[in-house]
Design a protein around this motif. Sequence first.
Motif, short mmCIF file in Angstrom:
data_model
loop_
_atom_site.label_atom_id
_atom_site.label_comp_id
_atom_site.label_asym_id
_atom_site.label_seq_id
_atom_site.Cartn_x
_atom_site.Cartn_y
_atom_site.Cartn_z
N THR A 117 -44.52 -8.55 -11.66
CA THR A 117 -43.26 -8.89 -12.30
C THR A 117 -42.60 -7.65 -12.88
O THR A 117 -43.27 -6.69 -13.24
CB THR A 117 -43.46 -9.95 -13.40
N ASP A 118 -41.27 -7.70 -12.95
CA ASP A 118 -40.56 -6.61 -13.64
C ASP A 118 -39.99 -7.11 -14.96
O ASP A 118 -39.12 -6.47 -15.54
CB ASP A 118 -39.46 -6.04 -12.75
N ARG A 119 -40.52 -8.24 -15.44
CA ARG A 119 -39.98 -8.85 -16.65
C ARG A 119 -40.91 -8.80 -17.84
O ARG A 119 -40.58 -9.27 -18.92
CB ARG A 119 -39.61 -10.32 -16.37
N HIS A 120 -42.10 -8.26 -17.66
CA HIS A 120 -43.05 -8.26 -18.78
C HIS A 120 -42.91 -6.97 -19.57
O HIS A 120 -42.96 -5.87 -19.00
CB HIS A 120 -44.49 -8.43 -18.29
N ARG A 147 -45.91 -12.29 -10.92
CA ARG A 147 -44.71 -13.10 -10.78
C ARG A 147 -45.07 -14.58 -10.81
O ARG A 147 -46.05 -15.01 -10.20
CB ARG A 147 -44.00 -12.80 -9.46
N GLU A 157 -40.27 -16.99 -8.86
CA GLU A 157 -39.56 -15.91 -9.54
C GLU A 157 -38.97 -14.96 -8.52
O GLU A 157 -39.65 -14.49 -7.60
CB GLU A 157 -40.52 -15.16 -10.46
#
Length: 546
Positions: free
Chosen positions: A306-309, A540, A544
Amino acid sequence: MLRHLHSITLGGRLLRAARAKRRWPHLFRAQERLAVLSGHGTQIALVRPTVSPLGLREANLELVVTLLEEAGVDYFAIRGNSDFRSCIAVAEADRDRVAAALAGCAERGPVYLTACRGDAAVGPKALSGSRRGRHLVREATVLRVGMVWSDPAGSLVLGLAYGCDIEFWRPEEGRLVAPRSNRVTEDVRFDEPRVTVPVSRLTGFAALHTRRTRLVRTIEPCADALPEDVRFPVDVVYTWVDGNDPDWQRRRAAYGHGGYHTESANAARYISRDELRYSLRALEQNAPWVRHVYVVTDRQRPAWLTDRHPRITVVDHSEIFDDPEALPTFNSHAIESRLHHIKGLSEHFLYFNDDMFLGRPVTPSDFFLSNGMTRTFLSPSQVPRWERTLGDRPVDAAGKNNRRLLLDNFGSAIVQKIRHAPYALRRSVLEEIEQQFAEAHRQTSLSRFRSADDISIPSSLYHYYAYFTGRAVPSEITFAYLDLAKPEIQRRLGILLARRDRSAFCINDTLSDGRDVARQTAMLSRFLKAYYPVPSPFERKEGEVR
């Protein structure tokens, strides 16, 4: 070698299952909320999609504290000798009320009890409310209390190793006296002031940087930091490459065959078998105290990452190399020489290759002393004693180069290699090494493929240099090294999965000829999925969008 798991709602040990369903009907709103596990004795587990040692430790503490508060029992948390269990002190005079609370707890769900002698559990565990359970509460000076958790497949089963110990402190001349040793005090006054602190104050096994930890009631002597407490932040750095990426393969092919030695040119060094995904799962499960994770790559990013954490950052080689002529590089020695240039990296950090895994829960003090020193894990393997030759493997050539530098500067010839376990490092020491051995450091960082002139810094040179300059200390870690190319690999993986008794292990592959990749990958995938079934927050979510 998985423990066998039967869903209570689907059968298996039918008599016990039926009794459980009648006893805890509120837990059966959905299938497979409880399960009977057989293997090392029959036990009833709560089946959860997210299972972790820290989660169970916190849940067991919450369970015991809630029971005591509802029963009006005075208590205080103390610092026991294990970071992986909580410890609650109550007065011996309150034993009957504790017994009643635990008996009532039996109506809420399956909670297990066992007596302790010192820190060790004694005898089989019993369900609270059972005849043996009631006997244990009447007789034990220390009672371990907790649930059993399992993932849906039954491959990760956690129990009283992460329980909450209830100690019955006896009165003696105006004081309460502990029934066993702890890390702070053997007795307290009856009127010892109570204070409220975060649970993280009482254990090194806490998610300091990801959540607010629970507040718990304790006594003033337990509220202060101890000399052995590691209180500085610790980050983790991974180096990762996907050798199956066509773009990466074209970049590598543009620079020739790839190194002076067949081992450094071996494609097995660059095969990605999804190890990073599972190493991150291992990290989150077994080291929740890590502050931030950095993944160092060459214009790549795992599709599942993921690139959201907020706690993970992908770092490109171009961000840490100050000379663009050095890139692209396919030399792990060169990449490792630049790790301390990662922006935002903490002074103290652990360096992992993606084939390194934490096998069971650990604390920062397993890798660092509280005064900032790093721990060095020496290997029984030796750096060959003879002079460097054209036939040296890259690891041996680098080891000999390290030895020459250290002999010239400290008058000591190193013999032992360093275990291929997570390396505890200090950023400032790495900066010092870059200055102290400027020419060798520069040549290594500019070497596009492994060279006979390389030095190996975080995997060897750092540890001896830090030791000679008073900033590292030799230590031990329970460790296993497994080679995918060896014929006994499947048996050894099975033993490792069954025992789960190593703090760290490495599954390496430097000698495969590439013809057995599919079989090895399938075997490794089965093992890693069984050992680490719970996804990390770095993966992810389903659906997502990247």
